[in-house]
Enzyme design. Structure first.
Site, PDB file in Angstrom:
ATOM      1  N   ASP A 231      -3.717  41.253  15.243  1.00 23.69           N
ATOM      2  CA  ASP A 231      -4.155  42.177  14.327  1.00 23.69           C
ATOM      3  C   ASP A 231      -4.072  41.939  13.206  1.00 23.69           C
ATOM      4  O   ASP A 231      -3.333  41.641  12.420  1.00 23.69           O
ATOM      5  CB  ASP A 231      -3.408  43.580  15.044  1.00 23.69           C
TER       6      ASP A 231
ATOM      7  N   ASP B 206       2.309  50.527  17.333  1.00 24.08           N
ATOM      8  CA  ASP B 206       3.765  49.612  16.483  1.00 24.08           C
ATOM      9  C   ASP B 206       5.287  50.286  16.615  1.00 24.08           C
ATOM     10  O   ASP B 206       4.556  51.455  16.298  1.00 24.08           O
ATOM     11  CB  ASP B 206       3.199  48.712  14.685  1.00 24.08           C
TER      12      ASP B 206
END
Length: 381
Positions: free
Chosen positions: A277, A103
């Site tokens: 996720d 990320d």
């Protein structure tokens, strides 16, 4: 259609749809990366600091995990991308041979609302660890991720809070697009790292559409839906996902960020999402909770003290094959660290197995019938 692998393509990143549901937008596919194939739809465990909490890489492989996550923001703070790069990159540093996604850190930075200031150039904030002032821009976020070396890296975006007024979300959408252009220019590892864009827009359909249209023009290897699961009620999350997903290219992987409950995944898969996720499996484990066939069990409950059955007799995970509910309850009551490892192994296996079952159902066009109860059940209050 069988579940065998297709011929590996020449390009380092590509996505193929193997089968589609005849009643929904659900699809089963394969996402090819330099470190292996991800069979979709798929749940991805989160290893924020280059580790899945309490679980070793070998144990993680046993859960069926294919792609995992690490976080740019947290790894920048500790140990620093330079150390990871010196170790040979994230895969070698953490001992994981499969695909990794990082990320950008945008969500974490924007969650520090009292510690940050936003400008067009980037974001300045104070580290929650030691108060040190840190600056993060699209260019820096990409540079950090280039050094970390994950297979998939995420664009630096502005995640508007929930709730937020229209002008705030509009500004976030427009800045996210401008920042993506800068991310693309800064990205210098296009051969072995796929840059995904993140669709923003809050709860405003027209702004979601504007964001998707703008970002799709960049023709990236994949796209994510961001700015969901940040406080909205479940029914609103479903509405956003159902509206936004069809706006994304069919021939690219679609990733729904931060979502990992049974029902939310089924609903999103029905809309055409491929990847998920969430920290749920390990976070629940650390609080003594097990995920079992769609339910959440608190193993500290007295009813498990003399229950010598495995958590789930149909589960093939290491925990269920070797230990009883009573033993897990004992470990939790004694505050033994092994409890968190065993529950994490099971919970991760449970969610990955759940998406694997969905994949098989799609391959045989049984998704809408086998998962009808999840598709039609009302949203939890």
């Amino acid at each position: 259609m069988n579940d065998s692998l297709q011929a590996i393509p020449n390009q380092p990143f590509s996505f193929f749809t193997q089968a589609s549901c005849s009643h929904t937008q659900a699809r089963a596919g394969q996402f090819f990366t330099p470190h292996g194939v991800v069979e979709t739809p798929r749940f991805m465990p989160v290893g924020t600091l280059a580790n899945i909490k309490t679980v070793t890489p070998e144990q993680l492989r046993g859960t069926g995990a294919q792609m995992i996550l690490a976080n740019t923001y947290h790894l920048h703070l500790q140990p620093g991308e330079g150390i990871v790069a010196a170790a040979g990159g994230l895969h070698r540093f953490m001992g994981w041979t499969g695909p990794i996604l990082t990320d950008s850190g945008g969500f974490q930075v924007f969650s520090l609302s009292e510690l940050r200031s936003i400008a067009e150039a980037g974001v300045t904030f104070r580290s929650p660890r030691d108060g040190e002032e840190i600056y993060l821009s699209p260019e820096k976020a990409i540079a950090i991720q280039n050094q970390l070396g994950a297979d998939v890296i995420m664009a630096f975006d502005e995640c508007a809070p929930y709730p937020a007024d229209r002008s705030t979300v509009t500004e976030a959408v427009e800045r996210t697009t401008r920042w993506l252009e800068r991310c693309c220019k800064a990205h210098d590892r296009v051969e072995d790292q796929a840059l995904f864009g993140i669709i923003q827009g809050g709860t405003y359909g027209d702004l979601r559409q504007q964001s998707a249209r703008s970002l799709v023009e960049f023709d990236l290897p994949g796209y994510a839906i961001g700015g969901v699961s940040v406080g909205e009620p479940p029914e609103l999350i479903e509405k956003i996902v159902k509206f936004t997903t069809p706006l994304l290219p069919e021939h690219k992987p679609r990733y729904l960020m931060g979502v990992g409950t049974y029902r939310e995944m089924v609903q999103a898969i029905a809309a055409g999402i491929d990847l998920f996720d969430c920290v749920i499996p390990t976070r629940l484990a650390r609080h003594g909770n097990a995920l079992v066939r769609g339910e959440r069990w608190n193993l500290k409950n007295s009813r498990f003290r003399e229950d010598f059955q495995p958590l789930d007799q149909s589960c093939a995970c290491y925990t269920c094959q070797n230990f009883s509910r009573a033993y897990l309850s004992h470990l939790l009551r004694a505050r033994e660290l092994l409890a968190y490892t065993l529950l994490s192994i099971h919970n991760i296996t449970e969610l990955i197995s759940f998406t694997q079952k969905i994949r098989q159902a799609i391959l045989h066009d049984r998704f809408s019938s086998e998962f009808a109860s999840w598709l039609t059940s009302p949203s939890p209050s």
